[in-house]
Design an enzyme around this catalytic site. Sequence first.
Site, PDB file in Angstrom:
ATOM      1  N   HIS A  45       0.209  11.901  -5.486  1.00 48.79           N
ATOM      2  CA  HIS A  45      -0.315  11.922  -4.114  1.00 48.79           C
ATOM      3  C   HIS A  45       0.823  11.740  -3.109  1.00 48.79           C
ATOM      4  CE1 HIS A  45      -3.285  10.949  -0.881  1.00 48.79           C
ATOM      5  NE2 HIS A  45      -2.282  10.196  -0.438  1.00 48.79           N
ATOM      6  N   GLU A  46       1.636  10.733  -3.340  1.00 51.17           N
ATOM      7  CA  GLU A  46       2.708  10.429  -2.377  1.00 51.17           C
ATOM      8  C   GLU A  46       3.765  11.538  -2.344  1.00 51.17           C
ATOM      9  OE1 GLU A  46       2.216   8.293  -0.253  1.00 51.17           O
ATOM     10  OE2 GLU A  46       0.566   7.277  -1.239  1.00 51.17           O
ATOM     11  N   GLU A  52      -3.278  14.874   2.944  1.00 54.15           N
ATOM     12  CA  GLU A  52      -3.742  13.975   1.889  1.00 54.15           C
ATOM     13  C   GLU A  52      -4.133  14.719   0.612  1.00 54.15           C
ATOM     14  OE1 GLU A  52      -3.263  10.932   2.150  1.00 54.15           O
ATOM     15  OE2 GLU A  52      -2.837  10.841   4.292  1.00 54.15           O
ATOM     16  N   HIS A 102       2.910  14.328  -0.118  1.00 51.49           N
ATOM     17  CA  HIS A 102       3.274  14.123   1.296  1.00 51.49           C
ATOM     18  C   HIS A 102       4.732  14.510   1.532  1.00 51.49           C
ATOM     19  CE1 HIS A 102      -0.369  12.158   2.645  1.00 51.49           C
ATOM     20  NE2 HIS A 102      -0.257  11.142   1.832  1.00 51.49           N
ATOM     21  N   TYR A 152      -9.193  11.407   4.199  1.00 53.11           N
ATOM     22  CA  TYR A 152      -9.350  11.293   2.738  1.00 53.11           C
ATOM     23  C   TYR A 152     -10.652  11.937   2.274  1.00 53.11           C
ATOM     24  CZ  TYR A 152      -5.645   7.913   3.535  1.00 53.11           C
ATOM     25  OH  TYR A 152      -4.489   7.304   3.934  1.00 53.11           O
ATOM     26  N   HIS A 173       0.854  -1.195   0.000  1.00 55.32           N
ATOM     27  CA  HIS A 173       0.000   0.000   0.000  1.00 55.32           C
ATOM     28  C   HIS A 173       0.892   1.248   0.000  1.00 55.32           C
ATOM     29  CE1 HIS A 173      -3.862   2.024   0.525  1.00 55.32           C
ATOM     30  NE2 HIS A 173      -3.126   2.950   1.105  1.00 55.32           N
ATOM     31  N   ALA A 174       0.633   2.135  -0.948  1.00 54.93           N
ATOM     32  CA  ALA A 174       1.517   3.282  -1.160  1.00 54.93           C
ATOM     33  C   ALA A 174       1.631   4.148   0.091  1.00 54.93           C
ATOM     34  CB  ALA A 174       0.984   4.129  -2.313  1.00 54.93           C
ATOM     35  N   HIS A 198      -6.466   0.464   5.784  1.00 60.04           N
ATOM     36  CA  HIS A 198      -6.418   1.439   6.871  1.00 60.04           C
ATOM     37  C   HIS A 198      -7.047   0.944   8.168  1.00 60.04           C
ATOM     38  CE1 HIS A 198      -5.930   3.394   3.021  1.00 60.04           C
ATOM     39  NE2 HIS A 198      -5.367   4.420   3.619  1.00 60.04           N
TER      40      HIS A 198
HETATM   41  O1  X8Z Z   1      -4.165   5.318   1.282  1.00 57.33           O
HETATM   42  C1  X8Z Z   1      -4.149   6.176   0.435  1.00 57.33           C
HETATM   43  C2  X8Z Z   1      -2.834   6.726  -0.090  1.00 57.33           C
HETATM   44  C3  X8Z Z   1      -1.786   6.703   0.939  1.00 57.33           C
HETATM   45  S1  X8Z Z   1      -2.037   7.878   2.193  1.00 57.33           S
HETATM   46  C4  X8Z Z   1      -2.380   5.889  -1.267  1.00 57.33           C
HETATM   47  N1  X8Z Z   1      -5.304   6.624  -0.097  1.00 57.33           N
HETATM   48  C5  X8Z Z   1      -6.597   6.116   0.323  1.00 57.33           C
HETATM   49  C6  X8Z Z   1      -6.802   4.673  -0.082  1.00 57.33           C
HETATM   50  O2  X8Z Z   1      -6.030   4.168  -0.906  1.00 57.33           O
HETATM   51  O3  X8Z Z   1      -7.745   4.049   0.397  1.00 57.33           O
HETATM   52  C7  X8Z Z   1      -5.433   7.680  -1.098  1.00 57.33           C
HETATM   53  C8  X8Z Z   1      -6.902   7.869  -1.317  1.00 57.33           C
HETATM   54  C9  X8Z Z   1      -7.627   6.987  -0.352  1.00 57.33           C
HETATM   55 ZN    ZN Z   2      -1.747   9.800   1.491  1.00 55.88          ZN
END
Ligand code: X8Z
Ligand code: ZN
Length: 612
Positions: free
Chosen positions: A383-384, A411, A387, A521, A353-354, A511
């Site tokens: 996105h990354e 975010e 950060h 988000y 997960h990024a 998450h």
């Molecule tokens: O988790 C993330 C990022 C890392 S902070 C890739 N996001 C959420 C997800 O993937 O569920 C970005 C948008 C929503």
């Molecule tokens: Zn993020």
Amino acid sequence: MTVSTRKTPAVLAVAIMLGLAACGEAPSTESNTPVQSTVTRADAEQFVKDAEAQIAELSVKVARAEWIYQNFITEDTAALSADAGEEFSAITVALAHDAAKFDDLELSDEVRRKLDKLKLAIVLPAPLDTAKNAELAKIVADLGGMYGKGKYTTNSGQVLSLPEMGQIMAKSRDEAELLELWKGWREVSPPMKSLYQRQVELTNEGAQGLGFKDLGQMWRSNYDMEPDAFALELDRLWGQVKPLYDSLHCHVRAKLGEQYGENVVPQNGAIPAHLTGNMWAQTWGNIYDIVGPESADPGYDLTEQLAVHNYDEISMVKAAEGFFTSLGFAQLPDTFWQRSLFTQPADRDVVCHASAWDLDNKEDIRIKMCIQRTGEEFAVIHHELGHNIYQRAYMDQPPMFQGSANDGFHEAIGDTIALSVTPKYLKKMGIIDTIPDESADIGLLMKMALDKVAFIPFGLLVDQWRWQVFSGQIKPEEYNQAWWELREKYQGVKAPVARTEANFDPGAKYHVPGNTPYTRYFLAHILQFQFHRALCEKAGDMGSIHRCSIYGSDEAGKVMAEGLEMGASRPWQETLEVMTGSREMDATAILDYFAPLQEWLDEQNEDRQCGW
Ligand code: X8Z
Ligand code: ZN
């Protein structure tokens, strides 16, 4: 401190602030400060200074342990991560308790804010009890590892990682195959349920020890307003967006009905969750081919164009870096390129997960991603990097203010930049040859809405579930049912097959086992359009906001940098004012952006019965 996307170490969380990873959390502490009967302002100042030094030092240690764990998941690295998290948690929680002795003192805004942050930056507060703290640290590390190691063996014997499954879900139009993967990935989470339940007990006890009703209230208290007022603010923002979402839902359901049959997609109910091109039905852009307007094809597909121009994982990141430098931000340091993880290693388990990290609260910034060569991932790269750029921008703030204005800001930054990846910009970069005519705008807006508008109710409901779990309103024997009730209520999405309490479907979303709060988000999806609209004005790009790109604008870059450099030093309303001229979060920018699509959807939906 930093925020990024990093994930959670065992406890903690000072996440946002304490420089760990974006999406991350942070640590805790043990303090030997003697209990005094009378304390002075000077004592408070000294206390804050010592606490900041202690946390800054320890957070680097925790971040390193966590980086190694997530890049090399084994029993040993899990234990090291849990140890580091345990120490960090013990210390930060003790400091947060000690800080209470200054509750009745009149202090400068700065010192008071730092004392508040000391408490509120803890994402997972442990009880003040050594054994329970250790137990929590182990649970946290185990949950993260279970998700990171997750794989599924298909009926035909193929072993698939999550990114591989994601790619198939994006492209397959075979309902049986989609259903198999949808169910298959969710086999990862039933073993998490008892751990999660125990974690809820422990962290609620920790939050109560710090004076909160439960952990949900503690999470809601970190927004420079009363926690109840913040919850109402979310409802207000969702109310602004819901009519647009409902129109999109109506159209998408109709098109999915044509594709898969109305027996699979009944036209009066929720959309089955395996058909939207995403494992969690949180973004729908991958089914553009099914739902996009026939008459307004944008004329290019970013994934294909990246391949045509031989973009690989590194050149995709370089291109994203180039956008930030065009605004006046410095290039990424050499260590970024040497130390980041860009592709999925073949020989070991990693958390794919990024995430974006700040290892030393200075220049050692990195991302960790298993990049796929797609347009969707190109946006995630922006996105990354958002950060990382934020982390570096607030590096000179004192440790307790090394964080974003609120977590939604962190975010939103990279996503704001990605909104400027328009045809005009892609042409400038040589990625497409011609800018499609305005008649193609509905197609482009549809693609964007499938990712951004579709996400918003999902962004809201994940923490609605967690908050109710923390408050006890959702009991362990209702975890899964309540999850699906919220999915249906907010998203109009339903499980494609019957689920029971033997399932733990929230655990199949990163998450939840990763303990990254999710409301950020939702906020980011509102804020990024607000930022985009304001920065386009600064850049003097006066056309429709969906066609605007701030690429190369010094003016826009300056305003953005000014907001980012403030870190968490001031209430977010002030930072928002610096960046947009307004002190209120407001979804009218997203409505402006999609106004032409709203009109088109209204025509399409004219004879349809919408709603679920
Ligand atoms: O988790 C993330 C990022 C890392 S902070 C890739 N996001 C959420 C997800 O993937 O569920 C970005 C948008 C929503
Ligand atoms: Zn993020």
